[in-house]
Design a protein around this motif. Structure first.
Motif, short mmCIF file in Angstrom:
data_model
loop_
_atom_site.label_atom_id
_atom_site.label_comp_id
_atom_site.label_asym_id
_atom_site.label_seq_id
_atom_site.Cartn_x
_atom_site.Cartn_y
_atom_site.Cartn_z
N ALA A 169 1.84 -2.46 13.53
CA ALA A 169 2.84 -2.13 12.80
C ALA A 169 4.00 -2.99 13.62
O ALA A 169 3.94 -3.36 14.64
CB ALA A 169 3.05 -0.62 13.06
N THR A 170 5.00 -3.39 12.55
CA THR A 170 6.22 -3.84 12.95
C THR A 170 7.36 -3.15 12.67
O THR A 170 8.64 -3.55 13.17
CB THR A 170 6.60 -5.29 12.35
N GLY B 85 1.59 -0.60 9.47
CA GLY B 85 0.45 -1.20 10.04
C GLY B 85 -0.64 -1.56 8.68
O GLY B 85 -0.27 -1.42 7.78
N HIS B 86 -1.97 -1.95 9.35
CA HIS B 86 -2.73 -2.40 8.40
C HIS B 86 -3.65 -1.26 7.56
O HIS B 86 -4.23 -1.48 6.45
CB HIS B 86 -3.87 -3.19 8.86
N GLY B 87 -3.16 0.21 7.99
CA GLY B 87 -3.68 1.20 7.18
C GLY B 87 -5.08 1.52 7.42
O GLY B 87 -5.68 0.73 8.06
N GLN C 286 -4.60 -2.41 3.62
CA GLN C 286 -3.98 -3.74 3.24
C GLN C 286 -3.99 -4.21 2.10
O GLN C 286 -3.10 -4.46 1.19
CB GLN C 286 -4.10 -4.81 4.21
N ASP C 287 -5.48 -4.11 1.54
CA ASP C 287 -5.71 -4.79 0.14
C ASP C 287 -5.98 -3.79 -0.85
O ASP C 287 -6.50 -3.97 -1.95
CB ASP C 287 -7.29 -5.53 0.31
N ALA C 288 -5.73 -2.51 -0.56
CA ALA C 288 -6.21 -1.32 -1.50
C ALA C 288 -5.05 -1.23 -2.62
O ALA C 288 -3.82 -1.48 -2.04
CB ALA C 288 -6.27 0.16 -0.51
#
Length: 640
Positions: free
Chosen positions: A47-48, A68-70, A123-125
Motif C-alpha cells: 500500500a502507498t 495494496g494488491h488486495g 489487482q487484476d480482478a
C-alpha cells in the motif's frame, strides 16, 4: 477416584474459537494493538496510501482502507484461519523474514473478539468481494461488492464477547493517544506512504507521502523543531546501513519519549541497540537527560531473528557485537562532527525556544530601581563635542578588533589571516601568544564558526561575533571539554597500562558470570584487567589499569560481569576511566573569574572548533550559545 476427577485431567484439543481468543490475549491488548497489526498487513501488501477511521478510540469502530494488491476471492475466508499467511512458505522464509507480519494469527485473533468484515479487490480482478465474521469462528461466504483495488477491514465492538477484558480498557482519550502513537510510528517507518487518521468523523492527521530523507514528515510527526536541532546522516559498512536523524545533545529531553529505532522498517526496542546509542551519546548529555533520535538500520534479514516475541518489538541479532559496534561508532562520529556546528545549541531544549524572552523596558525599569539607588531622568541633548568624544572612545575600544566600513556605515570583525602561534592549553594553565595581522582586502576574509572574541563578561563568559550574530561561551565549560578530550587522546595513544596489585583480589562469582568472563576474556585484556580463574566460582584480579589503581576493583569487575550477563556488553571500565579523566579536566581547567586577554579568548575559540564534542562540557552542560542577528533585531523590535 471419581469419574469426574478423571475427566478433568484428560488431555483434549481446545475449541478453535477458544484458541483464537487465547491468541488474541497475546496480540490484542487494546484498539492500538489491532491497528498496528492491520497497518502492518497493509504495508506488506504494498500500500502507498492508508486511510484510518475510528469511533470511540477504535472500541466502537475501527476501519482501515489501503490501496495494496488486495486478496483473491478464494483466499478471503482462509485469511481468517489460524496460521494461514501469504508471507512465508517454508523454513527458509522463516529464517530471513522480510515482512512486518508473518505468523498468520492477527486476523483470526481480531475476528474472535470483534465483529469483523473484509472487503477486497485483487489487482487484476473485475470484482471486489466481502466476507464477515461475528466472533463465533464462522465466516460468511464471499459476497460481491463495489470496491477499488485494495482492502478495507472494519471491526466493531471490541471485546463484546469477552466483557472481562473490556473492563481493562481506559478512557477514549487514553486509548486514542495509543492509536495516535501507532500511526506516528508507522508514518516514521515509511515516508513513501500517505497516512490519514480520522476520529469520530474528524480528520486529526493527514501525512502525504514524501521522499525517504525529507524532513517534512519528521516535522509533521515529531515537531517543527526536531529537524533543525538534529543531524541527518547516512552511513554504510559492509552489509549494514544506518541512517536517520540524531538529535543534538542540547536538544535532549527529560523522558525517553522521542526515540525511534527501525530495523528493516520494523520499530524495535532492543537492549543491544539501546546500549550502543547510549554510548554514542556518552560525555555529551547532561545527567538524567535522554537524546532524541529517529534511526533506521538496514541489514540482511537472515542476520536477525524477529520471531522471538508476539509483538515483534524484541529481536535477536546473530552477531550482536558487530551491530553494537557499528551503531555506537557511527553515532559517536556523528556527535563529534556536529559539535562545532553553529546553531548547535538552544537555550531551552525542552520547548525548543532559541533564546529566553527578554524583559521589556517597562518590566526592566522596576528591577533596576530596586537593585540600586539610581533613578531614571530625562535625557539631556549632547553637545557636538560630546558626540565627537564618544566616537573617539568607541574607536579606541575597537582598535585591533574592528575596522570601519565607510561604504556600509558599520563596523565588521577585523580580518585575521595569520595563525595563532604557540598556543598551549593543558590541565594546569592557559597560555596563549598570538601573531595577528590585519588585512584590508575582503577577499581574504574568512570568519571562523565561533567568530572572534569581543570581550569577557563577569570573568565567566566570552562574548564573540561570528557571521550569524553573537556567541556567548562559558569559558570554564569549554576549556574543560578541551582538556578532557586531550586527556582521553593521551590515554588512548599510550594504550592502557597495567598496574600489578600488591595483593591480588579474589571474588566469588556465579556460574553465569564465569561463563561471561570466559566468553569475553579478550575484553578484559583490552581494558587492562588481568583476571584469572582460581576455582569453579572464584576469579582473581592481578592487575588493573594504572589510572584505576585506587578504585574498588572488586566491585568494578562484579559490575562488568553483571553487565555482560544481562546485556552481553559492558562499558563500566571505560566509564570509570572517563569519570576520573573528567574530574582531572574539571579541576585543571581555567577557572571562573580568570581574566583573559583577547588573544587568549580567541585561542580558546579556535581550540573549541578543533575539539570533538566541544558543544558540551564533560557533564553534558552546554559550552556556548548562538544569538542570531534576527533574534537580536526581534528583541529590540528593529524593522517592526
Amino acid at each position: 477416584m471419581p469419574e469426574s476427577l478423571h475427566e478433568s485431567h484428560r488431555i483434549q484439543a481446545l475449541d478453535p474459537r477458544l484458541i483464537n481468543q487465547i491468541a488474541a490475549g497475546e496480540i490484542i491488548e487494546r484498539p492500538a494493538s489491532m491497528l498496528k497489526e492491520l497497518v502492518e498487513n497493509a504495508l506488506d501488501a504494498g500500500a502507498t496510501s492508508i486511510d484510518i477511521e475510528v469511533d470511540n478510540a477504535g472500541v466502537k469502530r475501527l476501519k482501515i482502507t489501503d490501496n495494496g494488491h488486495g486478496i483473491l476471492r478464494q483466499d478471503l475466508a482462509m485469511a481468517l484461519s489460524r496460521h494461514a499467511t501469504s508471507k512465508i512458505h517454508d523454513l527458509d522464509d522463516l529464517e530471513q523474514i522480510a515482512t512486518l507480519g508473518f505468523r498468520g494469527e492477527a486476523l483470526p485473533s481480531i475476528a474472535s473478539v470483534t465483529r469483523m468484515s473484509i472487503q477486497s479487490r485483487e489487482q487484476d480482478a473485475d470484482q471486489a468481494w466481502l466476507v464477515s465474521s461475528d466472533g463465533n469462528n464462522i465466516t460468511t461466504d464471499p459476497q460481491p461488492i463495489a470496491h477499488p483495488v485494495g482492502t478495507t477491514i472494519e471491526t466493531r465492538d471490541l471485546f463484546y464477547n469477552t466483557p472481562a477484558r473490556r473492563k481493562f480498557l481506559r478512557t477514549d482519550t487514553t486509548e486514542f493517544k495509543h492509536l495516535d502513537q501507532v500511526v506516528r510510528r508507522m508514518a516514521l517507518s515509511r515516508f513513501d506512504v500517505a497516512f490519514k487518521l480520522s476520529h469520530n468523523g474528524r480528520v486529526v492527521m493527514h501525512l502525504p507521502a514524501v521522499p525517504a530523507d525529507d524532513p517534512r514528515r519528521l516535522k509533521m510527526v515529531c515537531g517543527d523543531n526536531v529537524p533543525e536541532n538534529s543531524v541527518y546522516f547516512d552511513e554504510q559498512r559492509e552489509d549494514m546501513r544506518l541512517s536517520g536523524w540524531a538529535g543534538l545533545p542540547s536538544f535532549s529531553r527529560s523522558q525517553a519519549d522521542m526515540q525511534y529505532f527501525f530495523l528493516n522498517g520494523r520499530l524495535i526496542r532492543d537492549k543491544t541497540v539501546v546500549h550502543a546509542i547510549r554510548l554514542g551519546y556518552q560525555d555529551v548529555l547532561f545527567h538524567g537527560r535522554h537524546p532524541v533520535y529517529v534511526l533506521y538500520l538496514e541489514m540482511d534479514p537472515a542476520r536477525v531473528d524477529v520471531n522471538v516475541h508476539p509483538t515483534k518489538h524484541e529481536v535477536r541479532f546473530r552477531e550482536s557485537g558487530q551491530v553494537h559496534s557499528f551503531v555506537f561508532r557511527t553515532l559517536q562520529a556523528v556527535m563529534s562532527r556536529s559539535a562545532g556546528e553553529v546553531g548547535s545549541l538552544q537555550v531551552d531544549a525542552e520547548t525548543g525556544a532559541a533564546a529566553p524572552k527578554p524583559l521589556s523596558a517597562n518590566e526592566l525599569a522596576p528591577q533596576i530601581t530596586q537593585q540600586n539607588p539610581l533613578r531614571y531622568r530625562e535625557s539631556e541633548p549632547l553637545t557636538p563635542q560630546q558626540v565627537r568624544d564618544q566616537i573617539t572612545g568607541y574607536q579606541t575600544i575597537s582598535q585591533g578588533v574592528f575596522r570601519a566600513s565607510p561604504s556600509q556605515g558599520m563596523v565588521e570583525p577585523a580580518v585575521i589571516s595569520s595563525t595563532l602561534n604557540a598556543i598551549t592549553l593543558n590541565a594546569t594553565t592557559l597560555n596563549a601568544t598570538t601573531s595577528v595581522a590585519e588585512h584590508a582586502s575582503d577577499a581574504e576574509s574568512e570568519i571562523p564558526p565561533l567568530g572572534y572574541a569581543l570581550a569577557q563578561l563577569k570573568g565567566v563568559y566570552i562574548l564573540a561575533e561570528n557571521t550569524q550574530g553573537l556567541i556567548l561561551v562559558d569559558m570554564h565549560a569549554a576549556h574543560e571539554r578541551i582538556t578532557y578530550e586531550r586527556l582521553k587522546s593521551a590515554v588512548e595513544a599510550a594504550a592502557v597500562r597495567q598496574q600489578p596489585l600488591l595483593v591480588p583480589v579474589t571474588i566469588q562469582v556465579s556460574d553465569s558470570e564465569i561463563q561471561a568472563w570466559q566468553e569475553q576474556r579478550e575484553l578484559f585484556d583490552q581494558l587492562g584487567l588481568e583476571v584469572e580463574q582460581l576455582d569453579t566460582k572464584v576469579l582473581v584480579i592481578r592487575s588493573v589499569p594504572d589510572i584505576l589503581v585506587n578504585a574498588d576493583v572488586s566491585q568494578l569487575v562484579r559490575d562488568v560481569l553483571s553487565d555482560l550477563v544481562a546485556d552481553e556488553h559492558s562499558s563500566r571500565i571505560t566509564d570509570t576511566i572517563h569519570e576520573i579523566l573528567s574530574s582531572m579536566a574539571c579541576h585543571g581547567s581555567v577557572r571562573a573569574n580568570r581574566l583573559l586577554s583577547i588573544a587568549e579568548m580567541n585561542a580558546l575559540l579556535r581550540d573549541m572548533e578543533a575539539t570533538e564534542r566541544s558543544g558540551q562540557c564533560n557533564h553534558g552542560r552546554p559550552t556556548w550559545v548562538q544569538m542570531s542577528l534576527s533574534q537580536l533585531d526581534g528583541w529590540f523590535k528593529r524593522g517592526q
